[in-house]
Write a protein that holds these residues in place. Structure first.
Motif, PDB file in Angstrom:
ATOM      1  N   PRO A 187      -8.283   1.301  -0.081  1.00 14.37           N
ATOM      2  CA  PRO A 187      -7.118   0.901  -0.877  1.00 14.37           C
ATOM      3  C   PRO A 187      -6.478   2.064  -1.623  1.00 14.37           C
ATOM      4  O   PRO A 187      -5.252   2.107  -1.783  1.00 14.37           O
ATOM      5  N   GLY A 232      -1.012  -3.620  -0.589  1.00 13.86           N
ATOM      6  CA  GLY A 232      -1.851  -4.808  -0.672  1.00 13.86           C
ATOM      7  C   GLY A 232      -1.118  -6.071  -0.250  1.00 13.86           C
ATOM      8  O   GLY A 232      -1.665  -6.922   0.465  1.00 13.86           O
ATOM      9  N   THR A 278     -12.987  -1.322   2.060  1.00 13.66           N
ATOM     10  CA  THR A 278     -12.269  -1.858   0.906  1.00 13.66           C
ATOM     11  C   THR A 278     -13.231  -2.362  -0.151  1.00 13.66           C
ATOM     12  O   THR A 278     -13.014  -2.176  -1.351  1.00 13.66           O
ATOM     13  N   TYR A 322      -6.158  -7.011   0.240  1.00 14.54           N
ATOM     14  CA  TYR A 322      -6.612  -6.221   1.384  1.00 14.54           C
ATOM     15  C   TYR A 322      -7.699  -6.966   2.155  1.00 14.54           C
ATOM     16  O   TYR A 322      -7.657  -7.059   3.391  1.00 14.54           O
TER      17      TYR A 322
END
Length: 547
Positions: free
Chosen positions: A64, A86, A172, A135
């Motif tokens: 991210p 996102g 993530t 995500y």
């Protein structure tokens, strides 16, 4: 044609709601923390090391932050640029939910599943208070979709894509991101007795692909931590970033043996889903119960069980864990949306006896959404925001098209539910949160500094959460200890009430330049929401000049 118009207007409404949230400020600590880390990565052109408040940071994986830093490179540092990646990944999840549902059910169920996912309360909240969940929602659902495609067609390209998105999910949040996928696939194969699929050696190939794709994460962790055993992390030296990623951050938290500890309630997610998945939560519970019941005596092998096992196993594992936050449920929202959509469509044939229950439940929730807007308007007394008008107009148009079309009862109530909650979301994003954001002291202190010509900005290196200040401040911040204050004369120091008490005890001479009202927005209480009692709940943040 009218049906398509109703869906089109609702889709536009959902997009408008999402866009409204993009420029809004972030809510410290989490979102502002992640944004500040990505900002540091962008400004330093360093895509390997993660830093927060000037020190090495070891908690979440890199992906991210890479995506956000890239967005900052393209659009500049802003709320919009932070949230955009996102949100785009989340809508990838909506698309994957539609495709998966269409291939396992039909187009009608697929459209409903996509609507449910996009209009669930915590989906909307997570798309403006972006953390890891949008995500994960997108990557996990995309991975399941392409694993399903591989099972049907046996194309290596589908297995490759499924493994790639699975690796993205791992990069993530960590290894536990695989749980929904393993549970979905394994549960479906076992209950349908698809032993050939369960023991397909290609799953080892998929594991190999996933391992290959997470090599960048392992490499960066090695460079920042394993190659530097002298670094002090979690108060210790010889901390392995790779071990933390593969074990401590996941299994260590689950067994509560890692450096970061938590406290859990086994029933937390049961009652959290009731509000987080509104206005579809009660329907989800009914849908899950009925799917289990109708297959309890004899399993219908023509049904898909990916979504049921993926949801129940994930909720069970998280319920047993000591780490429980409301947004953890988001990662299985696509699965829950499919189960719920299947139930709604089945009301016309299998479950006509539950039509009344469906109607009463949803009309009550529609009523609650309307009452909530009215009640909050009275209690909060927010300033009028023009942007609520386009949302209101779109809602009226959508309602008119639904009524004019006289769709069957189930579909009509579905649209009414989605539209009423979209209006609630519009109110939240134009009135509720903007009103409360006035009390994010760190954010406003940073903007005050940006508008003034201060030569030196400092902040004490203590354990206070100053992520909002760090992200929104456009000037370099000197992080100093209390002992270094004497060498920082004429510097402007960002401080909280405890800092001021400490400075006074140390007989440090200072002048208060500006004070800012402060409240932690992520922990709302009625007294703060109520305008008449809000003043009593506020703390203070300060900008002071050291003499």
């Amino acid at each position: 044609m009218t049906k398509n118009k109703s869906l089109l207007i609702l889709s536009i409404l959902i997009i408008c709601i999402t866009i409204l949230g993009l420029p809004l400020d972030m809510m410290p600590p989490d979102a502002a923390l992640y944004a500040s880390i990505a900002k540091t990565m962008h400004l330093n052109n360093d895509f390997i090391n993660l830093y927060s408040l000037g020190t090495d940071w070891l908690d979440k994986p890199h992906l991210p932050f890479w995506l956000t830093a890239l967005s900052f490179k393209i659009f500049g540092v802003s709320n919009f640029a932070y949230k955009l990646p996102g949100v785009l990944v989340f809508f990838l999840g909506v698309w994957a939910t539609y495709k998966f549902t269409k291939e396992n059910y039909n187009k009608e169920t697929a459209v409903i599943a996509a609507i449910i996912l996009a209009t669930s309360l915590h989906s909307v909240i997570s798309n403006f208070d972006v953390r890891a969940e949008p995500y994960l929602t997108g990557f996990i659902m995309a991975s399941l979709y392409w694993f399903y495609k591989y099972i049907q067609q046996k194309k290596i390209s589908d297995l490759l894509l499924a493994s790639l998105f699975c690796a993205f999910a791992v990069m993530t949040k960590g290894i536990f991101a695989i749980i929904p996928l393993v549970a979905a696939l394994g549960g479906h194969f076992i209950i349908t007795k698809s032993w050939k699929e369960l023991f397909n050696p290609m799953w080892l190939v998929a594991l190999g692909f996933i391992t290959l794709f997470i090599v960048p994460e392992l490499y960066t962790l090695y460079v920042q931590f394993d190659a530097h055993p002298e670094k002090i992390v979690f108060g210790e030296t010889n901390v392995s970033g790779i071990k933390f990623f593969l074990w401590d951050s996941q299994f260590g938290r689950f067994f509560n043996t890692g450096p970061i500890k938590g406290h859990g309630d086994v029933f937390f997610f049961i009652h959290t889903i009731l509000w987080a998945f509104l206005p579809w939560s009660i329907l989800f519970y009914i849908a899950s119960f009925l799917k289990i019941k109708r297959n309890s005596k004899k399993v219908n092998t023509n049904e898909e069980f990916y979504t049921l096992f993926g949801t129940l196993a994930t909720i069970l594992v998280f319920s047993l864990s000591k780490f429980q936050l409301a947004h953890y449920t988001n990662i299985v929202f696509p699965f829950m949306a499919v189960l719920t959509a299947d139930f709604i469509v089945s009301l016309k044939s299998k479950y006509q006896n539950l039509l009344k229950t469906y109607s009463i439940t949803q009309y009550i929730l529609i009523g609650i959404s309307i009452v909530a807007v009215i009640a909050l308007s009275i209690v909060m007394k927010p300033e009028f925001n023009f942007w609520i008008l386009p949302i209101f107009i779109l809602c009226i148009i959508a309602l008119y098209l639904v009524v004019k079309n006289q769709q069957e009862k189930t579909k009509r109530i579905l649209y009414f539910s989605a539209i009423s909650f979209c209006f609630l979301y519009g109110f939240m994003l134009t009135h509720f949160y903007p009103t409360l954001f006035k009390y994010q002291g760190g954010v406003h202190a940073a903007r005050y500094i940006n508008n003034h010509d201060f030569k030196s900005i400092s902040m004490l290196t203590n354990n206070s959460h100053n992520f909002g200040f760090e992200f929104y401040c456009n000037k370099p911040i000197n992080r100093i200890t209390i002992e270094e204050l004497s060498n920082s004369k004429n510097s402007v120091l960002y401080a909280n009430e405890k800092d001021l008490e400490l400075l006074t005890k140390k007989n440090t001479s200072f002048e208060i330049l500006k004070e800012f009202d402060y409240y932690r927005i992520t922990k709302l209480k009625g007294k703060f929401i109520n305008k008449n009692s809000r003043e009593k709940t506020l703390g203070k943040k300060y900008l002071i000049q050291l003499n």
